[in-house]
Design an enzyme around this catalytic site. Structure first.
Site, PDB file in Angstrom:
ATOM      1  N   GLY A 141      -0.236   3.690  -6.915  1.00 34.80           N
ATOM      2  CA  GLY A 141       0.148   3.391  -5.530  1.00 34.80           C
ATOM      3  C   GLY A 141       1.574   3.759  -5.170  1.00 34.80           C
TER       4      GLY A 141
ATOM      5  N   LEU B  59       5.123   4.927 -12.853  1.00 40.13           N
ATOM      6  CA  LEU B  59       6.347   5.603 -12.379  1.00 40.13           C
ATOM      7  C   LEU B  59       6.696   6.775 -13.290  1.00 40.13           C
ATOM      8  N   THR B  60       5.783   7.721 -13.372  1.00 38.21           N
ATOM      9  CA  THR B  60       6.065   9.001 -14.017  1.00 38.21           C
ATOM     10  C   THR B  60       7.045   9.749 -13.111  1.00 38.21           C
TER      11      THR B  60
ATOM     12  N   ASP C  50       0.809   1.159 -17.332  1.00 42.21           N
ATOM     13  CA  ASP C  50      -0.031   2.334 -17.587  1.00 42.21           C
ATOM     14  C   ASP C  50      -1.503   1.942 -17.458  1.00 42.21           C
ATOM     15  N   ILE C  51      -2.294   2.721 -16.739  1.00 40.55           N
ATOM     16  CA  ILE C  51      -3.730   2.399 -16.636  1.00 40.55           C
ATOM     17  C   ILE C  51      -4.446   2.566 -17.979  1.00 40.55           C
TER      18      ILE C  51
ATOM     19  N   THR D  62     -11.261  15.008  -6.928  1.00 40.41           N
ATOM     20  CA  THR D  62     -10.774  16.207  -6.238  1.00 40.41           C
ATOM     21  C   THR D  62     -11.837  17.290  -6.100  1.00 40.41           C
ATOM     22  N   ASP D  63     -11.644  18.159  -5.125  1.00 35.14           N
ATOM     23  CA  ASP D  63     -12.510  19.338  -4.953  1.00 35.14           C
ATOM     24  C   ASP D  63     -12.443  20.276  -6.158  1.00 35.14           C
ATOM     25  N   GLU D  64     -11.347  20.162  -6.946  1.00 33.83           N
ATOM     26  CA  GLU D  64     -11.172  21.116  -8.055  1.00 33.83           C
ATOM     27  C   GLU D  64     -12.236  20.965  -9.134  1.00 33.83           C
TER      28      GLU D  64
ATOM     29  N   TYR E 165      -6.091  20.214 -15.656  1.00 31.92           N
ATOM     30  CA  TYR E 165      -6.084  19.136 -14.647  1.00 31.92           C
ATOM     31  C   TYR E 165      -7.500  18.871 -14.153  1.00 31.92           C
TER      32      TYR E 165
ATOM     33  N   LYS F  26     -10.023  15.556 -14.522  1.00 31.03           N
ATOM     34  CA  LYS F  26     -10.579  14.841 -13.371  1.00 31.03           C
ATOM     35  C   LYS F  26     -12.106  14.813 -13.453  1.00 31.03           C
TER      36      LYS F  26
ATOM     37  N   LEU G  41       2.650  23.117  -3.040  1.00 33.06           N
ATOM     38  CA  LEU G  41       2.955  24.282  -2.186  1.00 33.06           C
ATOM     39  C   LEU G  41       3.752  23.935  -0.918  1.00 33.06           C
TER      40      LEU G  41
ATOM     41  N   PRO H 224       8.235  31.196  -3.875  1.00 38.92           N
ATOM     42  CA  PRO H 224       7.432  31.946  -4.862  1.00 38.92           C
ATOM     43  C   PRO H 224       5.928  31.885  -4.590  1.00 38.92           C
TER      44      PRO H 224
ATOM     45  N   PRO I 281      -2.153  31.309 -14.111  1.00 37.72           N
ATOM     46  CA  PRO I 281      -3.294  31.684 -14.960  1.00 37.72           C
ATOM     47  C   PRO I 281      -4.559  30.945 -14.509  1.00 37.72           C
TER      48      PRO I 281
HETATM   49  P1  NAD Z   1       0.883  11.998  -7.373  1.00 38.18           P
HETATM   50  O1  NAD Z   1       1.174  12.807  -8.577  1.00 38.18           O
HETATM   51  O2  NAD Z   1       1.782  12.073  -6.189  1.00 38.18           O
HETATM   52  O3  NAD Z   1       0.806  10.449  -7.766  1.00 38.18           O
HETATM   53  C1  NAD Z   1       0.212   9.983  -8.936  1.00 38.18           C
HETATM   54  C2  NAD Z   1       0.726   8.563  -9.188  1.00 38.18           C
HETATM   55  O4  NAD Z   1       0.075   8.047 -10.348  1.00 38.18           O
HETATM   56  C3  NAD Z   1       2.233   8.500  -9.463  1.00 38.18           C
HETATM   57  O5  NAD Z   1       2.814   7.428  -8.740  1.00 38.18           O
HETATM   58  C4  NAD Z   1       2.322   8.258 -10.973  1.00 38.18           C
HETATM   59  O6  NAD Z   1       3.473   7.536 -11.364  1.00 38.18           O
HETATM   60  C5  NAD Z   1       1.043   7.456 -11.206  1.00 38.18           C
HETATM   61  N1  NAD Z   1       0.545   7.550 -12.574  1.00 38.18           N
HETATM   62  C6  NAD Z   1       0.368   8.682 -13.320  1.00 38.18           C
HETATM   63  N2  NAD Z   1      -0.115   8.356 -14.536  1.00 38.18           N
HETATM   64  C7  NAD Z   1      -0.274   7.004 -14.545  1.00 38.18           C
HETATM   65  C8  NAD Z   1      -0.755   6.074 -15.515  1.00 38.18           C
HETATM   66  N3  NAD Z   1      -1.169   6.486 -16.719  1.00 38.18           N
HETATM   67  N4  NAD Z   1      -0.789   4.769 -15.192  1.00 38.18           N
HETATM   68  C9  NAD Z   1      -0.369   4.340 -13.973  1.00 38.18           C
HETATM   69  N5  NAD Z   1       0.104   5.168 -13.036  1.00 38.18           N
HETATM   70  C10 NAD Z   1       0.151   6.490 -13.311  1.00 38.18           C
HETATM   71  O7  NAD Z   1      -0.608  12.355  -6.969  1.00 38.18           O
HETATM   72  P2  NAD Z   1      -1.329  12.395  -5.553  1.00 38.18           P
HETATM   73  O8  NAD Z   1      -1.187  13.736  -4.982  1.00 38.18           O
HETATM   74  O9  NAD Z   1      -0.949  11.197  -4.770  1.00 38.18           O
HETATM   75  O10 NAD Z   1      -2.835  12.242  -6.037  1.00 38.18           O
HETATM   76  C11 NAD Z   1      -3.445  10.954  -6.142  1.00 38.18           C
HETATM   77  C12 NAD Z   1      -4.866  11.119  -6.634  1.00 38.18           C
HETATM   78  O11 NAD Z   1      -5.595  11.934  -5.724  1.00 38.18           O
HETATM   79  C13 NAD Z   1      -4.975  11.812  -7.994  1.00 38.18           C
HETATM   80  O12 NAD Z   1      -5.985  11.180  -8.729  1.00 38.18           O
HETATM   81  C14 NAD Z   1      -5.366  13.249  -7.654  1.00 38.18           C
HETATM   82  O13 NAD Z   1      -6.134  13.793  -8.693  1.00 38.18           O
HETATM   83  C15 NAD Z   1      -6.183  13.036  -6.399  1.00 38.18           C
HETATM   84  N6  NAD Z   1      -6.184  14.157  -5.448  1.00 38.18           N
HETATM   85  C16 NAD Z   1      -5.011  14.710  -5.000  1.00 38.18           C
HETATM   86  C17 NAD Z   1      -5.038  15.739  -4.070  1.00 38.18           C
HETATM   87  C18 NAD Z   1      -3.779  16.405  -3.550  1.00 38.18           C
HETATM   88  O14 NAD Z   1      -3.880  17.441  -2.878  1.00 38.18           O
HETATM   89  N7  NAD Z   1      -2.611  15.869  -3.792  1.00 38.18           N
HETATM   90  C19 NAD Z   1      -6.270  16.205  -3.586  1.00 38.18           C
HETATM   91  C20 NAD Z   1      -7.442  15.616  -4.061  1.00 38.18           C
HETATM   92  C21 NAD Z   1      -7.382  14.591  -4.978  1.00 38.18           C
HETATM   93  O1  TDX Z   2       4.841  27.792  -6.083  1.00 38.67           O
HETATM   94  C1  TDX Z   2       3.650  27.850  -5.697  1.00 38.67           C
HETATM   95  N1  TDX Z   2       3.176  29.032  -5.214  1.00 38.67           N
HETATM   96  C2  TDX Z   2       1.897  29.191  -4.792  1.00 38.67           C
HETATM   97  O2  TDX Z   2       1.515  30.294  -4.364  1.00 38.67           O
HETATM   98  C3  TDX Z   2       2.759  26.704  -5.739  1.00 38.67           C
HETATM   99  C4  TDX Z   2       3.239  25.384  -6.247  1.00 38.67           C
HETATM  100  C5  TDX Z   2       1.467  26.893  -5.307  1.00 38.67           C
HETATM  101  N2  TDX Z   2       1.034  28.088  -4.875  1.00 38.67           N
HETATM  102  C6  TDX Z   2      -0.379  28.261  -4.461  1.00 38.67           C
HETATM  103  C7  TDX Z   2      -1.384  27.817  -5.532  1.00 38.67           C
HETATM  104  C8  TDX Z   2      -2.557  27.336  -4.712  1.00 38.67           C
HETATM  105  O3  TDX Z   2      -3.379  28.435  -4.360  1.00 38.67           O
HETATM  106  O4  TDX Z   2      -0.609  27.384  -3.362  1.00 38.67           O
HETATM  107  C9  TDX Z   2      -1.910  26.779  -3.447  1.00 38.67           C
HETATM  108  C10 TDX Z   2      -1.741  25.279  -3.481  1.00 38.67           C
HETATM  109  O5  TDX Z   2      -1.123  24.951  -4.706  1.00 38.67           O
HETATM  110  P1  TDX Z   2      -0.791  23.425  -5.119  1.00 38.67           P
HETATM  111  O6  TDX Z   2      -0.008  22.794  -4.019  1.00 38.67           O
HETATM  112  O7  TDX Z   2      -0.229  23.425  -6.494  1.00 38.67           O
HETATM  113  O8  TDX Z   2      -2.245  22.755  -5.055  1.00 38.67           O
HETATM  114  P2  TDX Z   2      -3.630  23.115  -5.811  1.00 38.67           P
HETATM  115  O9  TDX Z   2      -3.402  23.788  -7.101  1.00 38.67           O
HETATM  116  O10 TDX Z   2      -4.515  23.785  -4.813  1.00 38.67           O
HETATM  117  O11 TDX Z   2      -4.149  21.600  -6.107  1.00 38.67           O
HETATM  118  C11 TDX Z   2      -4.005  20.570  -5.103  1.00 38.67           C
HETATM  119  O12 TDX Z   2      -5.220  20.303  -4.486  1.00 38.67           O
HETATM  120  C12 TDX Z   2      -6.207  19.646  -5.227  1.00 38.67           C
HETATM  121  C13 TDX Z   2      -3.424  19.294  -5.702  1.00 38.67           C
HETATM  122  O13 TDX Z   2      -2.205  19.574  -6.367  1.00 38.67           O
HETATM  123  C14 TDX Z   2      -4.396  18.630  -6.620  1.00 38.67           C
HETATM  124  O14 TDX Z   2      -3.897  17.376  -7.077  1.00 38.67           O
HETATM  125  C15 TDX Z   2      -5.669  18.397  -5.885  1.00 38.67           C
HETATM  126  O15 TDX Z   2      -6.621  17.828  -6.739  1.00 38.67           O
END
Ligand code: NAD
Ligand code: TDX
Length: 360
Positions: A15, A42-43, A70-71, A144-146, A168, A172, A208, A223, A292
């Protein structure tokens, strides 16, 4: 569906991160008596400053409890799960590039951590059977969609095969499979959401949009990986948080729900629009060595969630403008995040790439 208590007590893991903190801010700002316990390790990505708006408001602050932990730690997790009406698990290592550099933490949190949460949930289900508790809590596993892998054509549906292509995404997918298995085997009340690329205020600048906005503010190079024609569906963070809450109260146990974004765009177009909002030139953009195994496209079918009554509220145009403006107005927040360990990470990720970069 699960019964919503009048004043629910939620355990929100992760959270203090980007999406988890948006969920916490959104729910507490309603002042409906809901209480939230945040469990966060709090990573580098977790940041208590993301909860500052809650702390600044005494009525909201009184309904928030913060636990650093830690979870994957059973002793920490069990009493918190026992005290909660529902659990929403946002905790994860969330950055694909870091999972390529160093996958281990992804597995520890995404697999062992999810298993520990699910085991604590199973204990509560057993307590209900033993008459020690009225109703078992529900757990929402935020995914996630990934997990569907790169989708060249069409859109992924919830029953499609999982085909993760980065450490990653594999971690997930493992979490999703474990959650589903606990539902089938032990009758645990679990629902899974699969959200698309999320953007908005308080997003860590490794991703991004915040990376490119904050670099551009400082006239640093942007980049862009490979040809920049990879496509993502963009989802506003508050829409993502509200969709997770909708599934928490209205989703069916054991089911998965896609949360698609409101716009599918190639990265180049996202970058063009954010530069236009900032009034910065395209010449800042550099084409660098690709990620990659870079997934070319993510796209999901959202019919199942729409049938549950959820609609996104934020069009990408308005959401991106508000996000860019937030970063411009909140330099103190992101400059603090872009210090210390950030510098080593940035060097490792980008120095060699930028030295060999080309015009984009
Ligand atoms: P984030 O990296 O901003 O936040 C993750 C949080 O989890 C941080 O506060 C971190 O300290 C905490 N955390 C990490 N490891 C932990 C552990 N072992 N125990 C307790 N806390 C821990 O991530 P986000 O972008 O907010 O993503 C949140 C969730 O949504 C993730 O599960 C991610 O896979 C999913 N998600 C993210 C996106 C996206 O685009 N950001 C899209 C789809 C799904
Ligand atoms: O420096 C960059 N240059 C670049 O071209 C970065 C950081 C990203 N990119 C590209 C890679 C992807 O095609 O931009 C796109 C988005 O990249 P990210 O922001 O790293 O997101 P992505 O890899 O798509 O994953 C995100 O969406 C799904 C979240 O980080 C994940 O947590 C989520 O699950």
């Amino acid at each position: 569906m699960t019964d919503r208590p009048a004043r629910p007590h939620l355990l929100v893991t992760g959270g203090a991160g980007f999406i988890g903190s948006a969920f916490v801010r959104e729910i507490l700002a309603r002042r409906d008596g809901s209480r939230i316990t945040v469990l966060d390790k709090l990573t580098y990505a977790g940041n208590e400053a993301n909860l500052a708006p809650v702390r600044a408001d005494p009525e909201q602050a009184a309904r928030l409890t913060f636990v650093r932990g830690d979870i994957a730690d059973t002793g920490t997790v069990e009493p918190l799960v026992a005290a909660a009406d529902a659990i929403v698990n946002f905790a994860a290592e969330s950055h694909v590039d870091r999972s390529i550099l160093d996958p281990e933490a992804f597995l520890r949190t995404g697999v062992v951590g999810v298993h520990v949460l699910l085991d604590a949930l199973r204990r509560e289900t057993d307590r209900v059977a033993a008459g020690d508790r009225a109703a078992a809590p529900r757990l929402v596993q935020v995914s996630t969609d990934e997990v569907y892998g790169s989708i060249d054509e069409g859109r992924a549906g919830e029953s499609d095969a999982l085909a993760p292509r980065s450490p990653y995404a594999a971690a997930k997918a493992a979490g999703d499979l474990l959650a589903r298995a606990y539902h089938v085997t032990y009758g645990s009340d679990v629902v899974i959401t699969r959200g698309s690329n999320t953007y908005g205020p308080y997003q860590h600048p490794e991703k991004l949009i915040p990376l490119f906005v904050t670099n551009a503010i400082d006239d640093l190079p942007l980049p862009l990986y490979g040809d920049g024609l990879q496509r993502r569906e963009w989802l506003a963070v508050n829409d993502h948080a509200l969709a997770v809450e909708h599934v928490l109260w209205h989703g069916a146990a054991g089911e998965m729900y896609n949360i698609p974004g409101s716009a599918e765009l190639p990265n180049r177009e996202v970058v063009r629009r954010l530069l236009a909002r900032l009034g910065k030139p395209w010449s800042l953009v550099r084409s660098v060595e690709d990620r990659p195994g870079h997934d070319r496209r993510y796209a999901m079918d959202g019919a199942k969630l729409a049938a549950l009554g959820w609609r996104p509220r934020v069009p990408f145009e308005a959401g991106l403008a508000a996000t860019v403006d937030w970063f411009v107005a909140n330099e103190a927040w992101w400059r603090a995040v872009r210090t210390g360990a950030w510098e080593g990470y940035y060097e490792r990720m980008y120095d060699t790439r930028l030295a060999a970069s080309r015009e984009a």
